[in-house]
Design a protein around this motif. Sequence first.
Motif, PDB file in Angstrom:
ATOM      1  N   GLY A   1      -1.243   8.882 -13.648  1.00 54.05           N
ATOM      2  CA  GLY A   1      -1.041   9.610 -12.595  1.00 54.05           C
ATOM      3  C   GLY A   1      -2.212   9.005 -11.618  1.00 54.05           C
ATOM      4  N   LEU A   2      -3.383   8.829 -12.150  1.00 56.08           N
ATOM      5  CA  LEU A   2      -4.477   7.980 -11.385  1.00 56.08           C
ATOM      6  C   LEU A   2      -4.213   6.707 -10.914  1.00 56.08           C
ATOM      7  CD1 LEU A   2      -7.434   9.352 -13.535  1.00 56.08           C
ATOM      8  CD2 LEU A   2      -7.037   9.830 -11.100  1.00 56.08           C
ATOM      9  N   SER A   3      -3.271   5.814 -11.792  1.00 54.07           N
ATOM     10  CA  SER A   3      -2.749   4.388 -11.558  1.00 54.07           C
ATOM     11  C   SER A   3      -1.830   4.317 -10.508  1.00 54.07           C
ATOM     12  CB  SER A   3      -2.260   4.147 -12.821  1.00 54.07           C
ATOM     13  OG  SER A   3      -2.957   3.575 -13.683  1.00 54.07           O
ATOM     14  N   GLU A   4      -0.902   5.596 -10.272  1.00 52.94           N
ATOM     15  CA  GLU A   4       0.163   5.681  -9.178  1.00 52.94           C
ATOM     16  C   GLU A   4      -0.806   5.826  -7.998  1.00 52.94           C
ATOM     17  OE1 GLU A   4       4.187   8.282  -8.069  1.00 52.94           O
ATOM     18  OE2 GLU A   4       2.667   8.957  -9.506  1.00 52.94           O
ATOM     19  N   VAL A   5      -2.005   6.598  -7.835  1.00 57.85           N
ATOM     20  CA  VAL A   5      -2.923   6.848  -6.606  1.00 57.85           C
ATOM     21  C   VAL A   5      -3.495   5.407  -6.482  1.00 57.85           C
ATOM     22  CG1 VAL A   5      -5.023   7.717  -5.716  1.00 57.85           C
ATOM     23  CG2 VAL A   5      -3.285   9.243  -6.990  1.00 57.85           C
ATOM     24  N   LEU A   6      -3.900   4.856  -7.317  1.00 60.59           N
ATOM     25  CA  LEU A   6      -4.539   3.284  -7.212  1.00 60.59           C
ATOM     26  C   LEU A   6      -3.439   2.215  -6.662  1.00 60.59           C
ATOM     27  CD1 LEU A   6      -6.502   3.109 -10.348  1.00 60.59           C
ATOM     28  CD2 LEU A   6      -7.344   3.452  -8.070  1.00 60.59           C
ATOM     29  N   ALA A   7      -2.120   2.470  -6.759  1.00 59.10           N
ATOM     30  CA  ALA A   7      -1.170   1.459  -6.482  1.00 59.10           C
ATOM     31  C   ALA A   7      -1.117   1.839  -4.954  1.00 59.10           C
ATOM     32  CB  ALA A   7       0.160   1.870  -6.765  1.00 59.10           C
ATOM     33  N   PHE A   8      -1.061   3.079  -4.586  1.00 56.62           N
ATOM     34  CA  PHE A   8      -1.122   3.330  -3.253  1.00 56.62           C
ATOM     35  C   PHE A   8      -2.481   2.929  -2.419  1.00 56.62           C
ATOM     36  CE2 PHE A   8       2.085   6.487  -4.189  1.00 56.62           C
ATOM     37  CZ  PHE A   8       3.005   6.103  -3.449  1.00 56.62           C
ATOM     38  N   GLY A   9      -3.600   3.264  -3.053  1.00 53.59           N
ATOM     39  CA  GLY A   9      -5.096   2.653  -2.644  1.00 53.59           C
ATOM     40  C   GLY A   9      -4.988   1.085  -2.346  1.00 53.59           C
ATOM     41  N   TRP A  10      -4.178   0.306  -3.195  1.00 51.16           N
ATOM     42  CA  TRP A  10      -4.217  -1.038  -3.225  1.00 51.16           C
ATOM     43  C   TRP A  10      -3.295  -1.450  -2.086  1.00 51.16           C
ATOM     44  CZ3 TRP A  10      -8.181  -4.165  -4.122  1.00 51.16           C
ATOM     45  CH2 TRP A  10      -8.827  -3.713  -5.049  1.00 51.16           C
ATOM     46  N   ALA A  11      -2.123  -0.623  -1.931  1.00 57.28           N
ATOM     47  CA  ALA A  11      -1.277  -0.805  -0.687  1.00 57.28           C
ATOM     48  C   ALA A  11      -1.939  -0.821   0.627  1.00 57.28           C
ATOM     49  CB  ALA A  11      -0.210  -0.163  -0.928  1.00 57.28           C
ATOM     50  N   GLY A  12      -2.697   0.335   0.565  1.00 55.00           N
ATOM     51  CA  GLY A  12      -3.671   0.781   1.797  1.00 55.00           C
ATOM     52  C   GLY A  12      -4.855  -0.489   1.904  1.00 55.00           C
ATOM     53  N   MET A  13      -5.169  -1.028   0.932  1.00 56.10           N
ATOM     54  CA  MET A  13      -6.166  -2.079   1.253  1.00 56.10           C
ATOM     55  C   MET A  13      -5.613  -3.273   1.896  1.00 56.10           C
ATOM     56  SD  MET A  13      -9.242  -3.200   0.995  1.00 56.10           S
ATOM     57  CE  MET A  13     -10.299  -2.073  -0.232  1.00 56.10           C
TER      58      MET A  13
END
Length: 150
Positions: free
Chosen positions: A130-142
């Motif tokens: 679940g946290l990796s999914e959030v991190l994927a969106f975070g890196w897409a945002g970056m």
Amino acid sequence: MPLFSTIFALAIAAGSLYALYYSAQSIPKLRRYEAEAEKAAEWSNVAEKRLWDTRYTVGAGFAVTLLSLVSSCYYTVFTTSTYGILWAALLAAAEYSVVRYMNSFWSDKRNVPLMDDYNDAISHTTAVTGLSEVLAFGWAGMFALKTFGY
């Protein structure tokens, strides 16, 4: 580097650290049952495949989360180049791929009676997913922030 990108990178670092904590908690709990799993793997190809799949999925989650943590710390100081933009896109894809890979293995795993550490490891690995999914969106945002110069 603009302040917004730095704050965003710090948020990704915090999320990565949190996911890394859960990942590091699950590894020793799974290793506790490794001797029994190896013994079962000697007699069953299915058990051997499951043992290796467990190792690979947990290892992949740990490795990509660690890479995310190191990269986000790097982003707080550097990266205004094209490589930095592409690295953010690559990490978004890596995190997303790990989420799919881990979900494909762990989604159907259920708790096993009298194996509390194994059950905890399943919970921790689900949290990492679940946290990796959030991190994927975070890196897409970056990636988006870097692309538009923020």
